[in-house]
Motif scaffolding. Structure first.
Motif: not given
Length: 133
Positions: A19-20, A61, A63
């Motif tokens: 995601v990042r 995920k 992040t």
């Protein structure tokens, strides 16, 4: 280590959804493969049979750096540790270097497993990884 059974340990890399992008790490890169080969050889000399595995069916995920730590699990059934994320094992990362942190976690599980908090203990470094901590 002739005649003596090696302690078996597994490092499992989960799939990641980045995601990042600033926390992207390429677990397929040559530098990581060389790191794993070196760590496996070094651990074997110390009586530990280390296996590197992938689990593409579980996705984390990414992040933050904590998520990156969570996508790497370490198991040593001989020591009663099954599928614990690196973040749970080491706590806070000193240098935000995933390869260094994996090495620290592997050695800690191999040689000081009693110093790792049980999975049921609350740890702020872990989240969304499903390890139970």
């Amino acid at each position: 280590m002739a005649g003596k059974r090696l302690k078996e340990m597994t490092v499992t890399i989960l799939a990641q959804e980045h995601v990042r992008k600033e926390w992207y790490f390429d677990f397929d890169a040559e530098v990581f493969r060389r790191f794993c080969d070196s760590l496996t050889r070094d651990m074997k000399k110390l009586g530990v049979a280390l296996r590197i595995a992938r689990n593409p069916d579980a996705t984390i995920k990414i992040t933050s750096y904590a998520d990156l730590l969570n996508c790497v699990k370490i198991s040593s059934l001989d020591d009663g540790h099954a599928n614990q994320c690196v973040g749970h094992i080491i706590g806070k990362s000193e240098h935000l270097d995933i390869m260094e942190d994996i090495g620290v976690a592997v050695r800690r599980v191999a040689f000081a497993p009693e110093t790792i908090a049980p999975s049921s203990e609350f740890r702020k470094v872990c989240h969304n990884c499903g390890c139970g901590c």
